[in-house]
Motif scaffolding. Structure first.
Motif, mmCIF file in Angstrom:
data_model
loop_
_atom_site.group_PDB
_atom_site.id
_atom_site.type_symbol
_atom_site.label_atom_id
_atom_site.label_comp_id
_atom_site.label_asym_id
_atom_site.label_seq_id
_atom_site.Cartn_x
_atom_site.Cartn_y
_atom_site.Cartn_z
ATOM 1 N N MET A 62 0.790 -0.994 0.394
ATOM 2 C CA MET A 62 0.140 -0.001 0.047
ATOM 3 C C MET A 62 1.036 0.968 -0.187
ATOM 4 O O MET A 62 1.524 1.786 0.455
ATOM 5 N N PRO A 63 0.359 2.319 -0.761
ATOM 6 C CA PRO A 63 1.718 3.370 -0.883
ATOM 7 C C PRO A 63 1.190 4.229 0.357
ATOM 8 O O PRO A 63 2.109 4.700 0.283
ATOM 9 N N SER A 64 -0.294 3.828 1.035
ATOM 10 C CA SER A 64 -0.122 4.536 2.333
ATOM 11 C C SER A 64 -0.943 4.703 2.886
ATOM 12 O O SER A 64 -1.700 3.320 2.392
ATOM 13 N N VAL A 65 -1.402 4.818 4.591
ATOM 14 C CA VAL A 65 -2.639 4.234 5.000
ATOM 15 C C VAL A 65 -3.858 5.083 4.072
ATOM 16 O O VAL A 65 -5.006 4.480 4.438
ATOM 17 N N SER A 66 -3.917 5.878 4.194
ATOM 18 C CA SER A 66 -4.612 6.580 3.710
ATOM 19 C C SER A 66 -5.259 5.940 2.248
ATOM 20 O O SER A 66 -6.839 6.148 2.038
ATOM 21 N N SER A 67 -4.860 5.441 1.436
ATOM 22 C CA SER A 67 -4.704 4.753 0.100
ATOM 23 C C SER A 67 -5.855 3.872 0.641
ATOM 24 O O SER A 67 -6.391 2.977 -0.537
ATOM 25 N N LEU A 68 -5.947 3.197 1.686
ATOM 26 C CA LEU A 68 -6.829 2.356 2.384
ATOM 27 C C LEU A 68 -8.033 2.837 2.471
ATOM 28 O O LEU A 68 -9.263 2.053 1.696
ATOM 29 N N TRP A 69 -8.608 3.772 2.183
ATOM 30 C CA TRP A 69 -9.731 4.316 1.867
ATOM 31 C C TRP A 69 -10.261 5.156 0.850
ATOM 32 O O TRP A 69 -10.941 6.002 0.280
ATOM 33 N N THR A 70 -9.271 6.129 0.133
ATOM 34 C CA THR A 70 -8.807 6.148 -1.072
ATOM 35 C C THR A 70 -9.141 5.904 -2.039
ATOM 36 O O THR A 70 -9.337 5.953 -3.157
#
Length: 397
Positions: A311-319
């Motif tokens: 995953m590129p970042s944690v925020s990419s989980l919901w974006t």
């Protein structure tokens, strides 16, 4: 003219084309690597190009087998830089039918591996299954499904990467392109490994097999099974990780544990539905419960490692679409754990029942059948989500 990519994909013939604004091709010769940088590829231009704008059309297959296509422009001499609408794009442009078919093939391939994973259940939990035709048929079906889907994936990869329709599956040029890249070679390795495994199965499942030969065949089955799993991990998102060893290893553990757990569930559901005459299923379920507990732990830990690495970042989980699919998969897995916990309670309750409690044992077995059936259905959904994840770029919106 050279292009520097974000990963090393090797030399892919026909992946770069340069045209003028009238559509005439101005490059000459094959695609090559112009220097020592493995991520850099180039193509030679015709000498004496007149001043003006030119378009570079690229069509690469990434390390995890996804197509990336688009165009960008450059100018020779003086004058304005003219580009076409949407000149720079990372869209795949894949034919919708080919895309859907490829996803279905990947899901069926996963299902085949899971069916083969039931071999661990037969060897470790229910040796009586060696003479059970239904159990043997499931294992044979798994080997056949992996073989068929491997061939299908090979012929589909060309149209999938080139944006062509299903009519192009037997285009010899596209087949040759697939064979040149690592993905095509790994598919051939998978086909060879599953062919060896299919030959081993009837020998390994012989009930009268001498212990010395049984041990040898089991070792061969482990090696060929590992190769089959490796070809999945080495053609997916883990290979895009800069430190590929960690992600590929985690994916191997993740997929292997899923195959052992879900494959065992299917075999357990089979024997619970119609057990052999006089067969005591409580010890079988107990042995599998211990293996399932270890598999679940491995799935959870390896899944967390994969998410952190890919995953590129944690925020990419919901974006991102990829992140939402990961969350759905985690949700499905959590629901599986709840149902599996119920199954374990049923097994432990059965062990505590005295021999005279026949009615209670029958009721517990009924509950166990229901719980395992739900687990199998949920596993099917989780596998479908895994198939969607493999065709979805981690950084995609």
């Amino acid at each position: 003219m050279a292009v520097t990519l974000s990963e090393n994909i090797g030399i892919q013939p026909g992946s770069i084309k340069v045209v003028d604004l009238e559509g005439h091709q101005v490059d000459s010769g094959p695609v090559f690597q112009p220097g020592e940088v493995p991520e850099q590829v180039g193509v030679r231009l015709r000498p004496g190009l007149p001043d003006g704008s030119y378009l570079v059309e690229y069509a690469f297959v990434s390390a995890d087998s996804h197509p990336v296509r688009g165009t960008f422009a450059f100018v020779v001499g003086t004058g304005p830089l003219v580009t076409s609408a949407g000149a720079v794009s990372a869209a795949t442009g894949t034919d919708a039918v080919v895309d859907a078919t490829s996803t279905a093939v990947r899901w069926l391939a996963y299902l085949g591996v899971v069916l083969l994973g039931g071999l661990a259940f037969v060897v470790l939990c229910r040796p009586a299954a060696r003479t059970d035709r239904r159990a043997r048929r499931l294992l044979t079906a798994g080997a056949g499904l992996v073989a068929v889907t491997t061939v299908a994936a090979f012929v589909l990869q060309g149209p999938y990467a080139a944006g062509r329709n299903l009519e192009a599956v037997f285009d010899t040029g596209l087949l040759a392109d697939t064979l040149r890249v690592a993905y095509g070679k790994l598919l051939l390795l998978r086909l060879a490994a599953v062919a060896v495994l299919a030959l081993l199965l009837p020998r390994l499942l012989r009930p009268d097999l001498p212990e010395r030969l049984r041990s040898r065949y089991e070792n061969l089955a482990v090696v060929t099974g590992f190769l089959v799993l490796l070809t999945f991990s080495a053609t997916g998102h883990p290979v895009t990780d800069p430190v590929m060893f960690f992600s590929v290893s985690a994916d191997l553990v993740h997929f292997g544990a899923i195959a052992v757990w879900a494959g065992g569930l299917i075999q357990l559901a089979l024997c619970l539905h119609r057990p052999a005459e006089g067969e005591d299923l409580v010890p079988v379920a107990t042995r599998f419960s211990r293996i399932a507990a270890g598999a679940v732990t491995a799935i959870a830990i390896s899944g967390a490692v994969l998410a952190l690495r890919i995953m590129p970042s944690v925020s990419s989980l919901w974006t991102t679409k990829f992140g939402l699919l990961v969350l759905l998969k985690v949700g499905g897995f959590a629901l599986l754990l709840v149902v599996a916990s119920r199954s374990r309670r049923v097994v432990h309750r059965s062990l505590a029942v005295p021999p005279s409690g026949t009615t209670t044992v029958t009721a517990d077995l009924r509950r166990l059948r229901q719980a395992v059936a739900v687990e199998v259905l949920l596993s099917t959904v989780v596998l479908a989500l895994a198939a969607l994840l493999t065709v979805t770029p981690p950084g995609g919106g």
